[in-house]
Design a protein around this motif. Structure first.
Motif, mmCIF file in Angstrom:
data_model
loop_
_atom_site.group_PDB
_atom_site.id
_atom_site.type_symbol
_atom_site.label_atom_id
_atom_site.label_comp_id
_atom_site.label_asym_id
_atom_site.label_seq_id
_atom_site.Cartn_x
_atom_site.Cartn_y
_atom_site.Cartn_z
ATOM 1 N N SER A 143 9.766 -0.272 -2.277
ATOM 2 C CA SER A 143 8.322 -0.377 -2.051
ATOM 3 C C SER A 143 8.022 -1.045 -0.722
ATOM 4 C CB SER A 143 7.653 -1.144 -3.195
ATOM 5 O OG SER A 143 7.947 -2.524 -3.142
ATOM 6 N N GLN A 147 5.871 0.872 2.124
ATOM 7 C CA GLN A 147 4.710 0.291 2.795
ATOM 8 C C GLN A 147 4.875 0.344 4.314
ATOM 9 O OE1 GLN A 147 3.912 -3.682 1.260
ATOM 10 N NE2 GLN A 147 4.338 -3.006 -0.827
ATOM 11 N N SER A 162 3.517 2.216 -4.780
ATOM 12 C CA SER A 162 4.329 1.023 -4.588
ATOM 13 C C SER A 162 4.615 0.407 -5.953
ATOM 14 C CB SER A 162 3.588 0.028 -3.687
ATOM 15 O OG SER A 162 4.308 -1.175 -3.537
ATOM 16 N N ARG A 166 5.496 -6.132 -3.117
ATOM 17 C CA ARG A 166 4.719 -7.272 -2.609
ATOM 18 C C ARG A 166 4.424 -6.996 -1.139
ATOM 19 N NH1 ARG A 166 10.078 -11.061 -2.966
ATOM 20 N NH2 ARG A 166 11.039 -10.423 -0.996
ATOM 21 N N PRO A 167 3.490 -7.744 -0.546
ATOM 22 C CA PRO A 167 3.154 -7.504 0.859
ATOM 23 C C PRO A 167 3.984 -8.310 1.849
ATOM 24 C CG PRO A 167 1.559 -8.990 -0.082
ATOM 25 C CD PRO A 167 2.494 -8.614 -1.209
ATOM 26 N N ARG A 249 3.176 -8.059 5.826
ATOM 27 C CA ARG A 249 2.536 -6.780 6.143
ATOM 28 C C ARG A 249 1.040 -6.768 5.805
ATOM 29 N NH1 ARG A 249 7.425 -5.840 3.757
ATOM 30 N NH2 ARG A 249 6.478 -5.768 1.690
ATOM 31 N N THR A 250 0.508 -7.881 5.314
ATOM 32 C CA THR A 250 -0.836 -7.886 4.752
ATOM 33 C C THR A 250 -1.892 -7.336 5.709
ATOM 34 O OG1 THR A 250 -0.257 -9.814 3.399
ATOM 35 C CG2 THR A 250 -2.597 -9.314 3.665
ATOM 36 N N LEU A 253 -1.513 -3.649 6.097
ATOM 37 C CA LEU A 253 -1.873 -2.925 4.884
ATOM 38 C C LEU A 253 -3.391 -2.772 4.771
ATOM 39 C CD1 LEU A 253 0.599 -4.525 2.289
ATOM 40 C CD2 LEU A 253 0.746 -2.236 3.302
ATOM 41 N N THR A 260 -3.489 5.130 -2.630
ATOM 42 C CA THR A 260 -2.394 4.255 -3.040
ATOM 43 C C THR A 260 -2.540 3.829 -4.497
ATOM 44 O OG1 THR A 260 -2.172 3.357 -0.800
ATOM 45 C CG2 THR A 260 -1.242 2.050 -2.590
ATOM 46 N N VAL A 262 -0.530 1.013 -7.053
ATOM 47 C CA VAL A 262 0.425 -0.096 -7.156
ATOM 48 C C VAL A 262 0.746 -0.307 -8.634
ATOM 49 C CG1 VAL A 262 0.807 -2.552 -6.741
ATOM 50 C CG2 VAL A 262 -0.468 -1.177 -5.066
ATOM 51 N N THR A 279 -0.592 -6.827 -3.072
ATOM 52 C CA THR A 279 -0.462 -5.530 -2.406
ATOM 53 C C THR A 279 -1.717 -4.694 -2.621
ATOM 54 O OG1 THR A 279 1.948 -5.557 -2.729
ATOM 55 C CG2 THR A 279 0.933 -3.434 -2.232
#
Length: 318
Positions: A143, A147, A162, A166-167, A249-250, A253, A260, A262, A279
């Protein structure tokens, strides 16, 4: 949008899938960069929308079970599963892994990054659909990779699912302290004992309602993986180093425009459910599905939920 799934609802969604049978899929190889060649298998018609399945830490393509693979193709998709770099029959690297102390301190010098692995996967999408894109599905480490593909190669992603992710913000989706010993256990050298070691590991980290069939699925996948592994066993350590060096990555994202979904288990203690929530919060209009009783695994009873989520998310892209 947030919803909770139940085992009863999953059973109503369709026949449980997740068993393993001899697949007719043929292993192929694609050169995706000057240094990486990926091994992959495909199922379904090339005229159908492409779905790329990305697996987790140390796991090869066998861990997307054959029946899941075939059932997804039967829903009208061209489905591809592959070995990430450093596992199975894809390119293997050299370099340090992660010591116990580095893992506990979350410090390690990576040989490559999650972004590098995302570039590999994007290269595979380009190989399979030179002028197109894919519905990208990633589980656990997969995931993170998925991302990054959506961030770095937006033109190659039609939708994103995902799972157990997590981000990367270092606050959410951390491993529970009770699970730390799982990363420090030494896998036995004897193949038979190694298989049973992994079965016990999945029982500890996995979902409620795991069955003897789920245990046998692990045995079959592990035996197949060991038989086709071309590396020296150090690849998962380098993948773990890439995970420990994972970036936040927040903010990226938040700029995604891709449909998307999750999916996260409320019993997951390897990546706590806060990771899934963070996420979904970060990605505009993401659909969050929290699954009571689901741990850090994909047992048979979860498979219909995942299949349905992939299909519905892909439909949102059309």
């Amino acid at each position: 949008m947030n919803e909770r799934a139940t085992p009863q609802a999953d059973a109503a969604a369709g026949t449980a899938v997740g068993g393993v049978f001899d697949s007719d899929a043929r292993e192929q190889h694609a050169r995706v960069s000057s240094e990486v060649q990926l091994c992959f298998e495909e199922s379904g018609s090339h005229s159908d929308p492409l779905v790329l399945l990305i697996t987790g830490l140390g796991l090869d393509l066998c861990w997307w079970r054959d029946l899941f693979f075939a059932r997804l193709a039967s829903r009208g998709f061209h489905v591809v599963r592959f070995d990430n770099r450093d596992v199975g029959r894809s390119t293997h690297f050299r370099g340090p892994g992660v010591s116990a102390l580095q893992f506990l301190r979350r410090t390690a010098k990576p040989t490559y990054t999650i972004a590098d692995m995302a570039d590999d996967a994007a290269g595979l999408i380009e190989h399979l659909a030179p002028d197109g894109a894919a519905h990208v599905v990633g589980a656990s480490m997969g995931s993170f990779i998925a991302q990054e593909i959506a961030i770095r190669h937006a033109e190659r992603v039609r939708s994103l699912v995902s799972i157990m992710g997590r981000p990367g913000d270092k606050r959410t989706g951390r491993v529970a302290r009770s699970m730390l010993p799982e990363f420090l256990r030494v896998t036995p050298a004897d193949p038979g004992r190694a298989v049973e070691h992994l079965v016990k590991n999945f029982r500890r980290i996995g979902s409620i309602h795991r069955t003897a069939d789920d245990d046998e699925d692990v045995r079959i996948a592990m035996r197949r993986s060991m038989a086709r592994e071309l590396g020296d066993g150090t690849g998962p350590g380098r993948q773990l180093a890439a995970i420990l060096a994972e970036r936040d990555r927040t903010s990226d994202l938040r700029r995604l425009e891709v449909p998307t979904t999750v999916i996260h288990g409320l019993r997951d203690r390897v990546i706590l459910p806060s990771g899934g929530r963070a996420t979904a919060d970060a990605i505009p209009k993401a659909h969050l599905v929290e699954v009571p009783g689901m741990g850090h695994d994909l047992p048979r009873w979860v498979s219909p939920l995942v299949l349905g989520a992939i299909e519905r998310t892909a439909a949102r892209a059309d």
